[in-house]
Write an enzyme that holds these catalytic residues in place. Structure first.
Site, mmCIF file in Angstrom:
data_model
loop_
_atom_site.group_PDB
_atom_site.id
_atom_site.type_symbol
_atom_site.label_atom_id
_atom_site.label_comp_id
_atom_site.label_asym_id
_atom_site.label_seq_id
_atom_site.Cartn_x
_atom_site.Cartn_y
_atom_site.Cartn_z
ATOM 1 N N ALA A 65 -26.424 42.712 3.339
ATOM 2 C CA ALA A 65 -27.594 41.882 3.244
ATOM 3 C C ALA A 65 -27.879 40.631 4.298
ATOM 4 O O ALA A 65 -27.144 41.012 5.270
ATOM 5 C CB ALA A 65 -26.330 41.032 2.122
ATOM 6 N N GLY A 108 -23.956 45.070 1.517
ATOM 7 C CA GLY A 108 -25.741 44.948 0.819
ATOM 8 C C GLY A 108 -26.209 46.778 0.545
ATOM 9 O O GLY A 108 -27.174 47.441 0.224
ATOM 10 N N GLU A 111 -24.495 48.706 -1.343
ATOM 11 C CA GLU A 111 -24.389 49.029 -2.397
ATOM 12 C C GLU A 111 -26.614 49.349 -2.942
ATOM 13 O O GLU A 111 -25.551 49.408 -3.736
ATOM 14 C CB GLU A 111 -24.434 47.663 -2.373
ATOM 15 C CG GLU A 111 -22.839 47.012 -2.472
ATOM 16 C CD GLU A 111 -22.642 45.136 -2.134
ATOM 17 O OE1 GLU A 111 -23.160 44.861 -1.925
ATOM 18 O OE2 GLU A 111 -21.246 45.476 -2.657
ATOM 19 N N GLU A 131 -17.693 43.692 4.111
ATOM 20 C CA GLU A 131 -17.385 41.668 3.580
ATOM 21 C C GLU A 131 -16.738 40.969 4.292
ATOM 22 O O GLU A 131 -16.185 39.937 4.476
ATOM 23 C CB GLU A 131 -18.405 41.710 2.207
ATOM 24 C CG GLU A 131 -19.321 42.295 1.748
ATOM 25 C CD GLU A 131 -19.422 43.604 1.242
ATOM 26 O OE1 GLU A 131 -19.109 44.909 1.964
ATOM 27 O OE2 GLU A 131 -20.457 44.466 0.685
HETATM 28 C C1 HXC Z 1 -28.172 40.436 9.472
HETATM 29 C C2 HXC Z 1 -28.369 41.817 11.245
HETATM 30 C C3 HXC Z 1 -27.008 42.022 10.530
HETATM 31 C C4 HXC Z 1 -26.795 41.838 8.892
HETATM 32 C C5 HXC Z 1 -27.351 43.625 11.876
HETATM 33 N N1 HXC Z 1 -28.336 42.340 12.317
HETATM 34 N N2 HXC Z 1 -26.875 43.429 10.498
HETATM 35 N N3 HXC Z 1 -28.660 40.846 10.802
HETATM 36 N N4 HXC Z 1 -27.444 40.466 8.491
HETATM 37 N N5 HXC Z 1 -26.741 42.539 7.910
HETATM 38 C C6 HXC Z 1 -28.942 42.365 13.526
HETATM 39 C C7 HXC Z 1 -28.655 41.762 14.140
HETATM 40 O O1 HXC Z 1 -27.762 40.460 14.054
HETATM 41 C C8 HXC Z 1 -29.297 42.265 16.084
HETATM 42 O O2 HXC Z 1 -29.807 40.989 15.821
HETATM 43 C C9 HXC Z 1 -29.628 43.444 14.608
HETATM 44 O O3 HXC Z 1 -29.482 43.333 13.899
HETATM 45 C C10 HXC Z 1 -29.040 44.384 15.856
HETATM 46 O O4 HXC Z 1 -27.747 44.622 15.383
HETATM 47 P P1 HXC Z 1 -26.590 45.046 16.802
HETATM 48 O O5 HXC Z 1 -25.422 44.096 15.858
HETATM 49 O O6 HXC Z 1 -27.255 44.451 17.598
HETATM 50 O O7 HXC Z 1 -26.638 46.201 16.929
HETATM 51 P P2 HXC Z 1 -25.235 47.179 17.029
HETATM 52 O O8 HXC Z 1 -24.343 46.596 17.900
HETATM 53 O O9 HXC Z 1 -26.088 48.240 17.116
HETATM 54 O O10 HXC Z 1 -24.597 47.258 15.735
HETATM 55 C C11 HXC Z 1 -24.751 47.668 14.375
HETATM 56 C C12 HXC Z 1 -23.593 46.754 13.322
HETATM 57 C C13 HXC Z 1 -23.602 46.118 13.042
HETATM 58 C C14 HXC Z 1 -22.710 47.554 13.598
HETATM 59 C C15 HXC Z 1 -23.904 47.662 11.773
HETATM 60 O O11 HXC Z 1 -25.034 45.858 13.617
HETATM 61 C C16 HXC Z 1 -23.006 44.755 12.348
HETATM 62 O O12 HXC Z 1 -21.851 44.561 11.967
HETATM 63 N N6 HXC Z 1 -23.980 43.859 11.071
HETATM 64 C C17 HXC Z 1 -23.449 43.516 10.417
HETATM 65 C C18 HXC Z 1 -22.934 44.509 9.009
HETATM 66 C C19 HXC Z 1 -22.167 43.929 7.751
HETATM 67 O O13 HXC Z 1 -21.635 43.037 8.025
HETATM 68 N N7 HXC Z 1 -23.094 44.075 6.397
HETATM 69 C C20 HXC Z 1 -22.490 43.556 5.765
HETATM 70 C C21 HXC Z 1 -23.264 42.044 5.468
HETATM 71 S S1 HXC Z 1 -22.568 41.239 4.305
HETATM 72 P P3 HXC Z 1 -30.451 39.744 17.241
HETATM 73 O O14 HXC Z 1 -30.928 38.769 16.690
HETATM 74 O O15 HXC Z 1 -29.215 39.587 17.486
HETATM 75 O O16 HXC Z 1 -30.606 41.624 18.185
HETATM 76 C C22 HXC Z 1 -23.153 41.889 2.150
HETATM 77 C C23 HXC Z 1 -23.026 40.675 1.959
HETATM 78 C C24 HXC Z 1 -23.524 42.192 0.046
HETATM 79 O O17 HXC Z 1 -24.181 42.732 2.991
HETATM 80 C C25 HXC Z 1 -22.911 41.298 -1.264
HETATM 81 C C26 HXC Z 1 -23.641 41.278 -1.743
HETATM 82 C C27 HXC Z 1 -25.460 41.671 -1.400
#
Ligand code: HXC
Length: 257
Positions: A65, A108, A111, A131
């Site tokens: 998400a 997400g 999911e 999460e």
């Molecule tokens: C918003 C995101 C994002 C996310 C990545 N980006 N994941 N933006 N929401 N979930 C954005 C980053 O901010 C960044 O933008 C760009 O995408 C590239 O990401 P990087 O982190 O620079 O890439 P990398 O170093 O290759 O790392 C990849 C990654 C990391 C390991 C996947 O991005 C990451 O950990 N993302 C979050 C994963 C996560 O926690 N997902 C769960 C979300 S919570 P900029 O502008 O900085 O370039 C969730 C809740 C579910 O899903 C509950 C119900 C839906």
């Protein structure tokens, strides 16, 4: 449809829906949800479509998400809008829906893949429910569908540690149906979708409905439900055609495709 967060394409009786927010690793925001709901409704209503493939990019199916959109929310607004309830439109899609996953499928994203009927993974795929690292729990089925798919031990491991698992581990634990080399992902998913779309559509939809029942009801109720659907198919032309074609040693030409 003018779409900003998705690309769509049809090939024969298969629709391909590609998540397309490359700058955010396909993070799932409300705009994408709206467009995905509209797109799935569109293809569901299109008689010429028999199966749908949902995919992302080489780097990410979806990295979860959209954290930037979620961050400012408070409890009351999340509750009032019933945050993420809208995603149930994906799991409520009645036509066969295959997830073709390469790269990250996190939170997400994992999911969303699990809302599809089955997952075909590239060998680059990484699945996880991180999460807990953000101070939340999964909110689109991660504690529920993942537990049903891989069992309590691995679901607890993934949701409590937030670690990622690779495609090989995901296949071994029952989350994904097949793992293929990354450059064969879309072709493999297309081939499976074309195969499904060549069968009788109501039969494929009943398979889906009946398998999904297995997660929801007791074995006795599930068996009864399956048997009733099974009986109903003897009222269809496609049962006559399918069995007739077998006996005549020819390829079936299903009417309700
Ligand atoms: C918003 C995101 C994002 C996310 C990545 N980006 N994941 N933006 N929401 N979930 C954005 C980053 O901010 C960044 O933008 C760009 O995408 C590239 O990401 P990087 O982190 O620079 O890439 P990398 O170093 O290759 O790392 C990849 C990654 C990391 C390991 C996947 O991005 C990451 O950990 N993302 C979050 C994963 C996560 O926690 N997902 C769960 C979300 S919570 P900029 O502008 O900085 O370039 C969730 C809740 C579910 O899903 C509950 C119900 C839906």
């Amino acid at each position: 449809m003018a779409l900003k967060t998705l690309k769509t394409e049809t090939r024969g009786r298969v629709a391909i829906v590609t998540l397309n927010r490359p700058d955010a690793l396909n993070a799932l925001n409300s705009e994408l949800l709206g467009e995905l709901r509209e797109t799935l409704a569109h293809f569901s209503a299109d008689d010429k479509i028999g199966a749908i493939v949902l995919t992302g990019s080489e780097k990410a199916f979806a990295a979860g998400a959209d954290i930037k959109e979620m961050q400012p929310k408070d409890y009351v607004s999340a509750y009032l809008e019933d945050l993420f309830e809208g995603w149930s439109a994906v799991s409520n899609t009645r036509k066969p829906l295959i997830a073709a996953v390469a790269g990250y499928a996190l939170g997400g994203g994992c999911e969303l893949a699990m809302m599809c009927d089955f997952i075909i993974a590239a060998d680059t795929a990484k699945f996880g429910q991180p999460e807990i690292t953000l101070g939340i729990i999964p909110g689109m089925g991660g504690t529920q569908r993942l537990t049903r798919a891989v069992g309590k031990a691995k679901a607890m491991d993934l949701c409590l540690t937030g670690r990622m698992m690779d495609a090989e581990e995901a296949e071994r634990s029952g989350l994904v149906a097949r793992v293929v080399p990354a450059d064969e992902l879309l072709a493999t998913a297309m081939k499976a979708a074309e195969k499904i779309a060549g069968f009788s559509l109501p039969v494929a939809m009943m398979v889906k409905e009946s398998v999904n029942r297995a997660d929801e009801v007791t074995l006795a109720e599930g068996l009864r439900f399956e048997r009733r659907l099974f009986h109903s198919l003897f009222a269809t032309e496609d049962q006559k055609e399918g069995m007739g074609a077998f006996i005549d040693k020819r390829k079936a030409q299903f009417k309700h495709r």
